[in-house]
Scaffold this motif. Structure first.
Motif, mmCIF file in Angstrom:
data_model
loop_
_atom_site.group_PDB
_atom_site.id
_atom_site.type_symbol
_atom_site.label_atom_id
_atom_site.label_comp_id
_atom_site.label_asym_id
_atom_site.label_seq_id
_atom_site.Cartn_x
_atom_site.Cartn_y
_atom_site.Cartn_z
ATOM 1 N N ALA A 124 0.879 -1.197 -0.336
ATOM 2 C CA ALA A 124 -0.274 0.305 0.310
ATOM 3 C C ALA A 124 0.937 1.541 0.028
ATOM 4 O O ALA A 124 1.967 1.114 1.020
ATOM 5 C CB ALA A 124 -0.531 0.370 1.289
ATOM 6 N N ILE A 171 -2.615 6.394 0.681
ATOM 7 C CA ILE A 171 -3.918 6.602 1.704
ATOM 8 C C ILE A 171 -4.756 7.622 1.143
ATOM 9 O O ILE A 171 -3.708 8.596 2.312
ATOM 10 C CB ILE A 171 -4.194 5.708 2.298
ATOM 11 C CG1 ILE A 171 -3.531 4.120 2.004
ATOM 12 C CG2 ILE A 171 -5.069 5.725 3.268
ATOM 13 C CD1 ILE A 171 -3.330 3.631 3.932
ATOM 14 N N THR A 219 -8.613 9.790 2.718
ATOM 15 C CA THR A 219 -9.976 9.341 3.116
ATOM 16 C C THR A 219 -10.865 10.695 2.509
ATOM 17 O O THR A 219 -10.138 12.149 2.577
ATOM 18 C CB THR A 219 -10.198 8.898 4.094
ATOM 19 O OG1 THR A 219 -9.572 10.024 4.982
ATOM 20 C CG2 THR A 219 -9.580 7.970 4.790
ATOM 21 N N LYS A 226 -2.993 13.043 1.921
ATOM 22 C CA LYS A 226 -2.226 11.584 1.366
ATOM 23 C C LYS A 226 -1.555 11.491 2.032
ATOM 24 O O LYS A 226 -0.247 11.801 1.981
ATOM 25 C CB LYS A 226 -2.655 12.209 -0.284
ATOM 26 C CG LYS A 226 -1.856 10.440 -0.653
ATOM 27 C CD LYS A 226 -2.361 10.235 -2.575
ATOM 28 C CE LYS A 226 -1.761 9.129 -3.434
ATOM 29 N NZ LYS A 226 -1.787 9.205 -4.716
ATOM 30 N N SER A 253 -11.228 1.775 -3.884
ATOM 31 C CA SER A 253 -11.566 2.951 -3.457
ATOM 32 C C SER A 253 -13.331 2.414 -2.558
ATOM 33 O O SER A 253 -13.993 0.825 -2.520
ATOM 34 C CB SER A 253 -12.280 4.287 -3.976
ATOM 35 O OG SER A 253 -13.666 3.584 -4.787
ATOM 36 N N THR A 262 -12.230 5.426 1.731
ATOM 37 C CA THR A 262 -11.098 5.686 1.704
ATOM 38 C C THR A 262 -10.419 5.446 0.051
ATOM 39 O O THR A 262 -11.030 4.192 -0.521
ATOM 40 C CB THR A 262 -10.345 4.249 2.275
ATOM 41 O OG1 THR A 262 -11.079 5.118 3.846
ATOM 42 C CG2 THR A 262 -9.114 4.320 3.105
ATOM 43 N N THR A 291 -7.325 4.329 -1.985
ATOM 44 C CA THR A 291 -5.681 3.007 -1.675
ATOM 45 C C THR A 291 -4.954 2.658 -2.720
ATOM 46 O O THR A 291 -5.619 2.168 -3.860
ATOM 47 C CB THR A 291 -6.337 1.548 -1.112
ATOM 48 O OG1 THR A 291 -6.799 2.257 0.465
ATOM 49 C CG2 THR A 291 -4.413 0.482 -0.612
#
Length: 268
Positions: free
Chosen positions: A99, A102, A104, A130, A219, A239, A241
């Protein structure tokens, strides 16, 4: 009776030889590679062209072996050397999904604001900073090609027509495109009809080769509601990613140890 590590092929029926131990305590069908050399008459014919590693149910007969038996690896060093040679030829690598981003976005408002037929306000959205990270190794890339344009031109005795189909390259928004090149192919065909005469069709096809980084974006949305004094507030959190595949060197020593440990346990 020992159970050695062997190199083998499928039998002539395309089946795993009956003398290969396929139990859960053993291993078979690993590190397959062609036994044939490019440009030569094949030593192994279909379906026996791939050589695999496995554990046999017993030692090879010194008086002769079946044609699906290729050889034996008697030491851990020989095993690692064989896996290394195979992996080097096939380009073994370890791919790890990480990952790398990320973020939101949280939208809040009264339930009446969410349910407006014609939105007139009442919702507020807050976007987080971010989060970014890097993985271990080199960002993996994918090289491919696709038809991106086709032009079909038709010539007849009564007139000409042309139709164009464009198919643009589509990659993930977080991915990076590189190494783009296009080749053009042209095919012309003719046909004759007693009523319409000669029809000539020319098809021009653009094929684009390109490379892109192995990054994907996904997402997910979570929804919650709270009610106070009869007033309901709804909150949606989206969210997003970014996930990136990283290439690292294949660990041949670890793989040799894993297989040798299985062999040792089976023969203990």
């Amino acid at each position: 009776m020992a159970q050695p590590i062997v190199k083998y092929t499928l039998n002539k029926k395309g089946q795993v030889p009956s003398w290969i131990d396929t139990s859960d305590a053993s291993f078979a069908g690993l590190h397959g590679i062609t036994g044939n050399k490019t440009g030569y008459i094949p030593k192994y014919e279909d379906p026996q062209e791939t050589i695999y590693l496995g554990i046999a149910s017993g030692d090879p007969d010194p008086d002769g072996t079946p044609d699906d038996y290729v050889g034996i690896l008697t030491t851990k060093a020989l095993l690692q050397s064989y896996i290394t040679a195979t992996g080097s030829t096939l380009g073994y690598k370890t791919v790890t999904l990480t990952a790398t981003g990320i973020q939101t976005a949280t939208t809040t408002g009264l339930s009446t604001a969410w349910n407006q037929e014609s939105y007139s306000g009442g919702l507020s959205t807050t976007t987080s900073t971010k989060y970014t990270a890097s993985g271990v190794g080199t960002v993996a890339t994918i090289s491919t090609s696709a038809v991106t344009k086709v032009v079909v031109k038709t010539d007849t005795t009564t007139g000409d027509s042309s139709a164009t189909t464009d198919t643009p390259i589509v990659i993930d928004a977080a991915s990076t495109l590189s190494g783009v090149s296009t080749s053009v192919g042209i095919v012309t065909t003719s046909s004759t009809d007693e009523f319409t005469g000669v029809t000539t069709t020319t098809t021009t096809t653009d094929t684009t080769s390109y490379t892109y980084t192995d990054v994907t974006t996904s997402s997910s949305t979570s929804t919650s509601e709270t009610t106070t004094d009869g007033v309901t507030t709804r909150t949606d959190t989206v969210t997003t990613t970014e996930s990136t595949n990283y290439d690292t060197s294949y660990d041949y020593a670890t793989e040799a140890t894993r297989l040798w440990d299985i062999y040792t346990a089976l023969n203990s």
